[in-house]
Scaffold this active site. Structure first.
Site, PDB file in Angstrom:
ATOM      1  CD  GLU A  84      -2.702  -1.326  -0.073  1.00 54.55           C
ATOM      2  OE1 GLU A  84      -2.866  -0.334  -0.818  1.00 54.55           O
ATOM      3  OE2 GLU A  84      -3.142  -2.447  -0.358  1.00 54.55           O
ATOM      4  N   GLY A  85       1.982   1.196  -0.670  1.00 57.72           N
ATOM      5  CA  GLY A  85       2.910   2.316  -0.742  1.00 57.72           C
ATOM      6  C   GLY A  85       3.955   2.189   0.341  1.00 57.72           C
TER       7      GLY A  85
END
Length: 596
Positions: free
Chosen positions: A438-439
């Site tokens: 998620e980054g």
């Protein structure tokens, strides 16, 4: 390793710091304190009794892919069925589609429990909630009627299909194509990697939200669209119908979360439908990603709590040597290691980081609720800005914290921490992915600097700092808290000054954005937690002065706050010194000189 939800601390955070019942009343969802506590108790029983026992076995067994079908570890399917049947899957879903409409301020506690009990198990349901948000906000009425209620109930699960072999963070490199058809659908072709729960045997259907390019799309991220591509196309009666042209080509063999299937998904002219407007897929996906990043932050928090519980239990039982101040357990061959200062250092570091992060999680969850449920448009906008500021801190700091706390857990166990049978090393392996997906946390730090700090010239951050400064002012008149309030107030002043320096440096040299970002985020997080620990200390002092029957609990809060301010908060000074060191020492050396 067993897991027990930290209910007393959760109640302290929910009721005594953030007035969850009053919050729910203002949102108009009918929840009161008694009902909230009842839900938490049932949630704790489910997490400890049904989910936690699966964790060790899932790590040993992993997932299997045979003939395109993924088999999850033993017990997962039965536990997931209970998760759905007992209504946990629909907890936060919109009421009009069968959801229960619980606010995030209450739901986050249950989600933390699931993360702590078994992160692998939680992975399967986590992205479904994000898919519900994206479809509810951006989907057509037809898609909502066909898919949303089944996703809300948990009968069907959702995924988020972004990453490709050549396109991770840089979605401008994305190649998956979507060809329009005469009936309004699209044929989606391409491969996606690292898809959590892309194939599994828990739900009767899997609904993939896929980023792809239309034939006439502009280049770069402005040409990305979002499509709903189900494993089985919904039939007219709402049941899974025709099998779509997609498949799981492989599952990854990972260092952690081995019970969660991480899939390579191949879309071979699969039928899909546009979600939102053409070429606006990234904006639609960000509705899902913000929730996902908050949830990943909770993964770090849950892992941290589980590691702290295991370390504390072991430190009370393990006998080694005598205390430095003399014999502490004369009836035993040696003293329990919890009497040793260095073990205390690790345990208190775990405790204060976990409990401080829980307070920040609750505060952020409250903003997420108000972003959608506050009465006025102005209040909703203000809450949205505050949530956006905090999400990268929650995701990055909590997951770094989870890894650190798990590492301390291994250290408390000593050699046994390195051995699989004690399960502490599993927590450390499982937590490592949370800093990546998620980054990555570096990307979160860039987001914090570029979009949040530079985006409005530091206005929202300044408002947050002012909020905590007012809290300090309110406590400086109390003799028991004056010293703590003074320390926190000084850090807030330093933070304001540092914010101005960072903005100026980034405006002079864009390389400073990347050079300062990680350390500035870490600095911000440590000072934020100091503010929450002051708030917790104030509440504890109130309770003690009122003659609470739980004096030991509240005294422990005061001790924890003091430890955090004296032994953890000073880390912020190192981050400040590092980020003020400038970008030139990072960028001056020629690339070729890195070779050896």
């Amino acid at each position: 390793m067993s897991y027990q939800a930290p209910l007393r601390d959760m109640r302290f955070v929910l009721h005594e710091l953030f007035d969850a019942a009053g919050h729910c009343e203002r949102l108009g969802n009918g929840l009161d304190r008694e009902l909230i506590d009842g839900v938490l108790e049932e949630a704790a029983a489910f997490a400890a009794g049904e989910v936690a026992p699966l964790n060790r076995n899932s790590d040993e067994e992993g997932c299997r892919l045979e003939n395109g079908q993924v088999s999850t570890p033993k017990g997962f399917a039965e536990a997931y069925r209970q998760y759905v049947d007992n209504g946990w899957a629909s907890m936060t879903g919109p009421v009009e589609y069968g959801g229960q409409g619980f606010p995030q301020l209450v739901a986050f506690a249950f989600h933390e429990m699931l993360m702590g009990a078994s992160l692998s198990f939680r992975v399967y349901s986590g992205l479904t909630e994000g898919a519900v948000l994206a479809l509810h906000k951006h989907g057509s009425e037809t898609l909502k009627q066909q898919y949303l209620s089944k996703l809300v109930s948990g009968q069907w699960t959702g995924t988020m299909c972004l990453t490709e072999p050549q396109a991770g963070t840089d979605l401008a490199l994305l190649r998956t194509r979507a060809e329009p058809q005469a009936d309004g659908s699209y044929k989606v072709s391409g491969s996606k990697i690292f898809i959590s729960g892309g194939e599994q045997d828990l739900s009767e259907n899997i609904v993939h939200l896929v980023l792809a390019r239309l034939p006439d799309a502009p280049a770069g991220v402005k040409g990305i669209s979002l499509l709903l591509v189900p494993k089985f196309i919904a039939a007219a009666d709402g049941t899974p119908g025709e099998r779509n042209s997609l498949s799981c080509g492989a599952i990854e063999h990972k260092m952690g979360i081995k019970g969660a299937s991480t899939c390579v998904m191949n879309f071979d002219g699969a039928t899909g439908w546009l979600v939102g407007e053409a070429n606006q897929g990234l904006a639609c996906m960000f509705t899902m990603m913000n929730d996902a990043r908050f949830q990943v932050g909770l993964q770090g928090l849950g892992i941290g709590e589980a590691a702290f519980q295991g370390a504390l239990r072991y430190a009370r039982e393990r006998l080694q040597s005598r205390g430095l101040a003399g014999v502490q357990a004369p009836d035993k061959a040696a003293d329990p290691i919890i009497v040793h200062p260095d073990v205390r250092r690790m345990l208190l570091t775990q405790k204060t980081l976990v409990e401080g992060s829980r307070m920040l999680a609750a505060y952020t969850a409250r903003q997420l609720d108000l972003e959608h449920g506050a009465e006025s448009a102005e209040a909703r906008k203000a809450a949205g800005k505050r949530a956006a500021l905090l999400i990268p801190i929650v995701k990055a700091f909590f997951t770094d914290m989870g890894q650190e706390v798990a590492s301390h857990g291994v250290q408390v166990y000593g050699g046994h921490g390195f051995i699989r049978e004690w399960s502490m090393e599993q927590l450390m392996r499982d937590s490592r992915i949370t800093q990546l997906y998620e980054g990555t946390n570096g990307i979160q730090a860039l987001d914090y600097i570029r979009r949040k700090l530079l985006g409005d010239g530091g206005a929202e951050l300044s408002a947050l700092q002012a909020e905590f400064s007012a809290l300090c002012d309110a406590q400086t008149t109390r003799p028991a808290l004056k010293e703590m309030a003074t320390v926190v107030q000084a850090r807030l002043g330093e933070w304001r000054e540092l914010s101005t320096q960072v903005i100026a440096a980034c405006q002079r040299d864009p390389q400073e954005i990347g050079a300062t970002s990680v350390d500035f985020l870490q600095y911000s997080a440590y000072v934020l937690l100091a503010g929450f620990w002051l708030q917790a200390a104030a509440r504890a002092q109130d309770a003690l002065e009122a003659g609470s029957g739980e004096a030991a609990f509240y005294q422990a809060k005061l001790h924890s706050a003091e430890f955090y301010l004296r032994r953890v908060l000073p880390r912020a000074s190192a981050h400040r010194e590092v980020l003020l060191g400038g970008a030139d020492c990072l960028m001056a050396m020629d690339e070729g000189s890195f070779a050896f």
